[in-house]
Design an enzyme around this catalytic site. Structure first.
Site, PDB file in Angstrom:
ATOM      1  N   ARG A  80       0.900  -1.313  -0.150  1.00  0.00           N
ATOM      2  CA  ARG A  80      -0.174   0.081  -0.036  1.00  0.00           C
ATOM      3  C   ARG A  80       0.794   1.126  -0.055  1.00  0.00           C
ATOM      4  O   ARG A  80       0.433   2.307   0.410  1.00  0.00           O
ATOM      5  CB  ARG A  80      -0.921   0.051   1.234  1.00  0.00           C
ATOM      6  CG  ARG A  80      -2.096  -0.944   1.061  1.00  0.00           C
ATOM      7  CD  ARG A  80      -3.144  -0.442  -0.136  1.00  0.00           C
ATOM      8  NE  ARG A  80      -4.094  -1.403  -0.059  1.00  0.00           N
ATOM      9  CZ  ARG A  80      -5.459  -1.340   0.706  1.00  0.00           C
ATOM     10  NH1 ARG A  80      -5.592  -0.646   1.375  1.00  0.00           N
ATOM     11  NH2 ARG A  80      -6.192  -2.484   0.352  1.00  0.00           N
ATOM     12  N   ARG A 105      -3.072   6.729   0.713  1.00  0.00           N
ATOM     13  CA  ARG A 105      -3.666   7.914   1.317  1.00  0.00           C
ATOM     14  C   ARG A 105      -2.690   8.678   2.456  1.00  0.00           C
ATOM     15  O   ARG A 105      -2.867   9.776   2.680  1.00  0.00           O
ATOM     16  CB  ARG A 105      -4.955   7.727   2.242  1.00  0.00           C
ATOM     17  CG  ARG A 105      -5.782   7.226   1.173  1.00  0.00           C
ATOM     18  CD  ARG A 105      -7.073   6.895   1.940  1.00  0.00           C
ATOM     19  NE  ARG A 105      -6.911   5.563   2.338  1.00  0.00           N
ATOM     20  CZ  ARG A 105      -7.678   4.549   2.771  1.00  0.00           C
ATOM     21  NH1 ARG A 105      -8.965   4.912   2.952  1.00  0.00           N
ATOM     22  NH2 ARG A 105      -7.133   3.465   3.266  1.00  0.00           N
ATOM     23  N   ARG A 152      -5.807  11.889  -6.511  1.00  0.00           N
ATOM     24  CA  ARG A 152      -7.123  11.096  -6.413  1.00  0.00           C
ATOM     25  C   ARG A 152      -8.201  12.134  -6.490  1.00  0.00           C
ATOM     26  O   ARG A 152      -9.119  11.942  -7.065  1.00  0.00           O
ATOM     27  CB  ARG A 152      -7.283  10.393  -5.103  1.00  0.00           C
ATOM     28  CG  ARG A 152      -8.379   9.595  -5.008  1.00  0.00           C
ATOM     29  CD  ARG A 152      -8.463   8.901  -3.831  1.00  0.00           C
ATOM     30  NE  ARG A 152      -9.131   9.781  -2.631  1.00  0.00           N
ATOM     31  CZ  ARG A 152      -9.503   9.630  -1.355  1.00  0.00           C
ATOM     32  NH1 ARG A 152      -9.376   8.212  -1.116  1.00  0.00           N
ATOM     33  NH2 ARG A 152      -9.957  10.487  -0.722  1.00  0.00           N
ATOM     34  N   ASP A 190      -6.471  -2.025  -7.991  1.00  0.00           N
ATOM     35  CA  ASP A 190      -7.010  -2.758  -7.081  1.00  0.00           C
ATOM     36  C   ASP A 190      -7.521  -4.234  -7.359  1.00  0.00           C
ATOM     37  O   ASP A 190      -7.562  -4.379  -8.445  1.00  0.00           O
ATOM     38  CB  ASP A 190      -8.423  -1.910  -6.406  1.00  0.00           C
ATOM     39  CG  ASP A 190      -8.719  -2.281  -5.084  1.00  0.00           C
ATOM     40  OD1 ASP A 190      -8.251  -1.868  -3.973  1.00  0.00           O
ATOM     41  OD2 ASP A 190      -9.581  -3.312  -4.766  1.00  0.00           O
ATOM     42  N   TYR A 238     -15.227 -11.363  -1.136  1.00  0.00           N
ATOM     43  CA  TYR A 238     -15.924 -10.015  -1.790  1.00  0.00           C
ATOM     44  C   TYR A 238     -17.191 -10.218  -2.692  1.00  0.00           C
ATOM     45  O   TYR A 238     -18.146  -9.596  -2.480  1.00  0.00           O
ATOM     46  CB  TYR A 238     -15.012  -8.845  -2.420  1.00  0.00           C
ATOM     47  CG  TYR A 238     -14.262  -8.200  -1.397  1.00  0.00           C
ATOM     48  CD1 TYR A 238     -14.369  -7.150  -0.477  1.00  0.00           C
ATOM     49  CD2 TYR A 238     -12.878  -8.898  -1.107  1.00  0.00           C
ATOM     50  CE1 TYR A 238     -13.604  -6.781   0.240  1.00  0.00           C
ATOM     51  CE2 TYR A 238     -11.959  -8.319  -0.293  1.00  0.00           C
ATOM     52  CZ  TYR A 238     -12.326  -7.325   0.564  1.00  0.00           C
ATOM     53  OH  TYR A 238     -11.335  -6.724   1.559  1.00  0.00           O
TER      54      TYR A 238
HETATM   55  O1  CP3 Z   1       0.285  -1.603  -2.493  1.00  0.00           O
HETATM   56  C1  CP3 Z   1      -0.048  -0.687  -3.172  1.00  0.00           C
HETATM   57  O2  CP3 Z   1       0.612   0.591  -3.116  1.00  0.00           O
HETATM   58  C2  CP3 Z   1      -0.773  -0.684  -4.495  1.00  0.00           C
HETATM   59  C3  CP3 Z   1      -2.357  -0.524  -4.671  1.00  0.00           C
HETATM   60  C4  CP3 Z   1      -3.095  -1.406  -4.128  1.00  0.00           C
HETATM   61  C5  CP3 Z   1      -4.421  -0.999  -3.532  1.00  0.00           C
HETATM   62  N1  CP3 Z   1      -5.008  -2.022  -3.177  1.00  0.00           N
HETATM   63  C6  CP3 Z   1      -4.922   0.430  -3.522  1.00  0.00           C
HETATM   64  C7  CP3 Z   1      -6.162   0.610  -2.799  1.00  0.00           C
HETATM   65  C8  CP3 Z   1      -3.305  -2.904  -3.951  1.00  0.00           C
HETATM   66  C9  CP3 Z   1      -2.080  -3.675  -3.971  1.00  0.00           C
HETATM   67  C10 CP3 Z   1      -4.420  -3.186  -3.226  1.00  0.00           C
HETATM   68  C11 CP3 Z   1      -4.864  -4.771  -3.113  1.00  0.00           C
HETATM   69  C12 CP3 Z   1      -6.097  -4.703  -2.409  1.00  0.00           C
HETATM   70  N2  CP3 Z   1      -7.323  -4.204  -2.287  1.00  0.00           N
HETATM   71  C13 CP3 Z   1      -6.294  -5.835  -1.392  1.00  0.00           C
HETATM   72  C14 CP3 Z   1      -5.043  -6.810  -1.007  1.00  0.00           C
HETATM   73  C15 CP3 Z   1      -4.158  -6.150  -0.364  1.00  0.00           C
HETATM   74  C16 CP3 Z   1      -4.201  -5.941   1.454  1.00  0.00           C
HETATM   75  O3  CP3 Z   1      -3.903  -4.737   1.670  1.00  0.00           O
HETATM   76  O4  CP3 Z   1      -4.399  -6.809   1.797  1.00  0.00           O
HETATM   77  C17 CP3 Z   1      -7.770  -5.711  -0.859  1.00  0.00           C
HETATM   78  C18 CP3 Z   1      -8.281  -6.670   0.191  1.00  0.00           C
HETATM   79  C19 CP3 Z   1      -8.305  -4.878  -1.493  1.00  0.00           C
HETATM   80  C20 CP3 Z   1      -9.564  -4.410  -1.302  1.00  0.00           C
HETATM   81  C21 CP3 Z   1      -9.942  -2.756  -0.935  1.00  0.00           C
HETATM   82  N3  CP3 Z   1      -9.084  -1.993  -1.765  1.00  0.00           N
HETATM   83  C22 CP3 Z   1     -10.333  -2.503   0.474  1.00  0.00           C
HETATM   84  C23 CP3 Z   1     -10.847  -3.335   1.390  1.00  0.00           C
HETATM   85  C24 CP3 Z   1     -10.223  -1.197   0.461  1.00  0.00           C
HETATM   86  C25 CP3 Z   1     -10.542  -0.197   1.323  1.00  0.00           C
HETATM   87  C26 CP3 Z   1      -9.977  -0.428   2.642  1.00  0.00           C
HETATM   88  C27 CP3 Z   1      -9.225   1.050   2.963  1.00  0.00           C
HETATM   89  O5  CP3 Z   1      -8.269   1.003   3.144  1.00  0.00           O
HETATM   90  O6  CP3 Z   1     -10.055   2.220   2.883  1.00  0.00           O
HETATM   91  C28 CP3 Z   1      -9.513  -0.578  -0.645  1.00  0.00           C
HETATM   92  C29 CP3 Z   1      -9.641   0.510  -1.278  1.00  0.00           C
HETATM   93  C30 CP3 Z   1      -8.053   0.841  -1.769  1.00  0.00           C
HETATM   94  N4  CP3 Z   1      -7.178   0.367  -2.554  1.00  0.00           N
HETATM   95  C31 CP3 Z   1      -7.211   2.107  -1.424  1.00  0.00           C
HETATM   96  C32 CP3 Z   1      -6.112   2.022  -2.022  1.00  0.00           C
HETATM   97  C33 CP3 Z   1      -4.990   3.191  -1.961  1.00  0.00           C
HETATM   98  C34 CP3 Z   1      -7.873   3.318  -0.573  1.00  0.00           C
HETATM   99  C35 CP3 Z   1      -8.650   4.231  -1.507  1.00  0.00           C
HETATM  100  C36 CP3 Z   1      -8.665   5.586  -1.230  1.00  0.00           C
HETATM  101  O7  CP3 Z   1      -7.758   6.044  -1.791  1.00  0.00           O
HETATM  102  O8  CP3 Z   1      -9.554   6.105  -0.630  1.00  0.00           O
END
Ligand code: CP3
Length: 343
Positions: free
Chosen positions: A23, A27, A36, A73, A151
């Site tokens: 990640r 943010r 964003r 994502d 999901y």
């Molecule tokens: O790692 C990175 O920097 C690359 C980007 C990346 C994102 N999601 C961006 C993201 C990666 C590799 C993911 C994978 C992802 N997405 C996973 C597996 C990785 C892990 O963390 O275990 C999962 C379970 C998801 C599903 C998902 N996407 C959720 C549950 C959420 C919301 C959770 C939260 O933190 O709010 C997201 C949103 C998401 N994906 C964000 C980012 C940067 C936040 C969105 C925003 O900018 O508001």
């Protein structure tokens, strides 16, 4: 030019132990928040190759990590299979049409046809490739079929996984059909990411810990191994990282043709080294909340370094970086990993 990150994945000697953060494009970076905001929302950002490329590169310039991870994502996969994805502010991802029965599954697009719809991901990869320094690696990724299925079945994140577990124990045939269909899409999706220019594959099984250890192979790991086998046969030079989160009881049973095992923060890295260190390079595993304090960060890096030495290891957090971590502290983590492991 040699990429230190790719060398480390294959267990080759490197001048120091490379580091990246799960990640890392996210943010906690004001520069990410600005892009964003320009995109309007998170999904628009994922659908925009130029902006995805821009936020992918940000952490290399700002915090100095050794590898970029594609900004996207895992949930774009079920979205392009035909499910209706939305990210609701403060609540996370939501599908309005979760899979309840075989007819719901049959309506979804599979295989090549679904993978072809993810063109914005492949376009982002090509743009990143053009902008990335030759010595830096680009990590592409997918969710494991199980994590994606949670999901697709629950329609959102869950604490209990009761809907998918009800299916696991009362209608396992349907769950296997879902997992098999997702696996077919993921194989082609990752193949297309490789063709577009990624250097490394990571498979995230973020919700591995929801499955009891005796069932983990049947409902998740074997599908991850199927994807790895498919990619390894065609692309032996692309390293594969498996990250099943929260499965210490499965370490003895880990098998498969991949290169790096990602260790989450709840699994002692010495235990992972004892069980898997000869066979796989290990990645991880600092507790991400250590990043709140610089002294605690350095202490953890030194502990991990003492156990892992300076080879067959990649520094990372044991899960994603949180949005309220100061950027200064993330920079400190990266530079300390590079400093303590320098040969
Ligand atoms: O790692 C990175 O920097 C690359 C980007 C990346 C994102 N999601 C961006 C993201 C990666 C590799 C993911 C994978 C992802 N997405 C996973 C597996 C990785 C892990 O963390 O275990 C999962 C379970 C998801 C599903 C998902 N996407 C959720 C549950 C959420 C919301 C959770 C939260 O933190 O709010 C997201 C949103 C998401 N994906 C964000 C980012 C940067 C936040 C969105 C925003 O900018 O508001």
């Amino acid at each position: 030019m040699n990429k230190i990150f790719v060398d480390a994945c294959f267990g080759k000697e490197t001048p120091y132990t490379p580091v990246w953060m799960m990640r890392q494009a996210g943010r906690y970076l004001p520069e990410y928040m600005a892009v964003r905001a320009e995109a309007g929302n998170f999904l628009n950002l994922c659908h925009n190759p130029a902006k995805s490329a821009e936020v992918t590169i940000q952490p290399l310039d700002i915090v100095g990590v050794d590898a970029a991870i594609l900004f996207s994502d895992i949930l774009v996969i079920p979205d392009e299979m035909g499910m209706d994805l939305d990210f609701i502010k403060g609540e996370g991802p939501k599908f309005s049409d979760p899979i309840e029965n075989e007819a719901d599954l049959d309506r979804l697009i599979g295989g090549e046809e679904a993978a072809e719809k993810l063109t914005y991901v492949y376009d982002a990869i090509k743009l990143i490739r053009d902008q990335l320094a030759d010595d830096k690696a680009l990590i592409g990724f997918t969710g494991a079929p199980w994590t994606l299925a949670t999901y697709m079945i629950e329609g959102q994140g869950t604490k209990t996984y009761n809907i998918c577990k009800k299916m696991m124990y009362s209608n396992p045939e349907l769950l296997h059909k879902i997992l098999a269909k997702v696996t077919q899409v993921v194989k082609i999706y990752m193949e297309k990411q490789i063709e577009a220019g990624i250097d490394v594959v990571q498979i995230f099984d973020s919700w591995a810990s929801a499955i009891e250890p005796s069932k983990y192979d049947e409902f998740s790991w074997k599908y991850m191994v199927e994807i790895a086998d498919y990619l390894k046969e065609k692309y032996p030079n692309i390293p594969i990282i498996m990250f099943p989160k929260g499965v210490p009881a499965f370490l003895d049973k880990v098998y498969g043709n991949f290169d790096v095992f990602g260790v989450d923060w709840g699994t002692p890295i010495e235990l992972a080294k004892e069980k898997l260190g000869d066979k796989y390079v290990l990645q991880g595993n600092m507790e991400p909340c250590r990043l709140y304090d610089k002294k605690e960060t350095t202490a953890s890096i030194e502990e991990i370094q003492k156990i892992m030495g300076t080879s067959r290891h990649i520094f990372n957090l044991g899960h994603g970086i949180l949005p309220d971590i100061p950027v200064e502290n993330a920079k400190h983590f990266v530079s300390e990993c590079q400093r303590v492991s320098k040969k």
